[in-house]
Design an enzyme around this catalytic site. Structure first.
Site: not given
Ligand code: TYM
Length: 327
Positions: A113, A196, A199
């Site tokens: 992240k 993968k 969003k």
């Protein structure tokens, strides 16, 4: 319904996609065997949407509609919004006292992240680092035995077990160590670009997409790079359209893969057929989610009833926790 409990959750950071749907379909199958708590984790969404908080409430209701549209029965399963059960926050605080910083810094999803959002030392929030502690609290506050998720969540579940073990060693046995339940066949649904489905990669087919959008997205999907003409032999393992076909047509895919390998079918046919398969799957879901979203009072009632049942169990756990910690 069995005595064993399951907890799982999804973030209301936007519409759900096919990767999420696979987990939802697993939940729907499990609802007959377990006591289930299905959470919409709006506090987790704050780790990325802290400056767009007005988006979270409407997204949470859409996620609730998707849960039900995908087959969860709100009278059997407790569907609720995380922030409506404050016990999650209290347990999060207490667990944060027994979670070493090093454990959190090593979590691979934290590193990912940080890179994806291009965060530096100054912009990584305390909440983002503590994300997996809040997730552990979500699970442990229901003393859940199992957690059905996709493969990307496994590091969080490993950490949850370590936190539970540490707590039990320090204060006495309160939490079962929750097991992860991953459906191997659908553990990672690929996105349109082969990574993968996510969003954040802009490679997803959403449950809210209409039939034409699905057709357009499938048409643009990544296919086997060495298959230029229909008669070239394809490698279905290298083609997103073929991979998705295997998930959504678990019997019929074998013939199409074989024809693809032999060079007797082309990408155009593969894409057209996958579009039809996906739209047949999504059509009833779209109708049901539309119906649910057009009846806000029922949705509000389901969420209130779900939160009430969740709160009853969570407050029982917190009494045990406070007693164990002499609070
Ligand atoms: P989230 O919101 O990213 O994803 C929700 C669920 O969907 C699964 N998933 C996928 N499965 C297969 N293929 C994919 N491409 C794919 N993309 C997503 C995820 O594995 C997940 O099961 N941290 C969690 C939310 C959370 C939670 C919890 C989960 C908060 N508290 C407690 C379980 C228990 C998350 O970000 O999921």
């Amino acid at each position: 319904m069995g005595e064993k409990r399951i907890l799982s959750g999804m973030q209301p950071t936007g519409s759900l996609h096919l990767g999420n749907l696979e987990v939802l379909r697993t939940w729907a199958r499990l609802q007959h065997e377990y006591q289930m708590y299905c959470c919409i984790v709006d506090w987790h969404a704050l780790t990325t949407l802290y400056d767009r908080t007005e988006q979270i409430g409407p997204a949470a209701r859409e996620v609730a509609a998707d849960y039900i549209a995908a087959g969860l029965d709100p009278n059997r399963v407790s569907i609720f919004i995380q922030s409506h059960v404050k016990e999650h926050a209290e347990l999060h605080l207490l667990l944060s006292m027994v979670t070493p910083l090093g454990w959190l810094e090593r979590v691979p999803t934290f590193k990912e992240k940080r890179e994806n959002l291009q965060l530096n030392e100054e912009s990584v929030s305390y909440g983002l680092l503590g994300y997996p502690v809040l997730q552990a609290a979500d699970i442990l506050v229901y003393r859940a035995h199992a957690v059905p998720v996709g493969k990307d969540q496994l590091p969080h579940l490993e950490l949850t077990r370590e936190i539970a073990r540490r707590f039990n060693n320090l204060y006495g046995e309160v939490f079962p160590e929750p097991q992860s339940m991953v459906n191997e066949a659908t553990a990672v649904i690929p996105g349109l670009d082969g990574r993968k489905m996510s969003k954040s990669y802009n490679n997803a087919i959403y449950l809210s997409d209409d039939a034409d959008t699905v057709a357009r997205k499938v048409n643009d999907a990544f296919t086997c790079p060495t298959k230029i003409r229909k008669t070239d032999p394809g490698i279905p393992e290298n083609c997103v359209v073929c991979q998705l076909r295997r998930v959504y047509d678990p019997v019929g895919y074998q013939t199409s893969w074989e024809e693809d390998r032999q060079g007797v079918r082309g990408c155009v046919q593969n894409k057209r057929e996958l579009t039809d398969i996906l739209n047949a799957l999504l059509d009833p879901l779209r109708a049901r989610r539309r119906e649910l979203l057009s009846d806000p009072e029922s949705l509000t009632r389901y969420l209130a009833e779900g939160a009430e049942r969740a709160r009853a169990l969570a407050s029982e756990t917190m009494q045990m926790v406070r007693k164990a910690m002499h609070l």
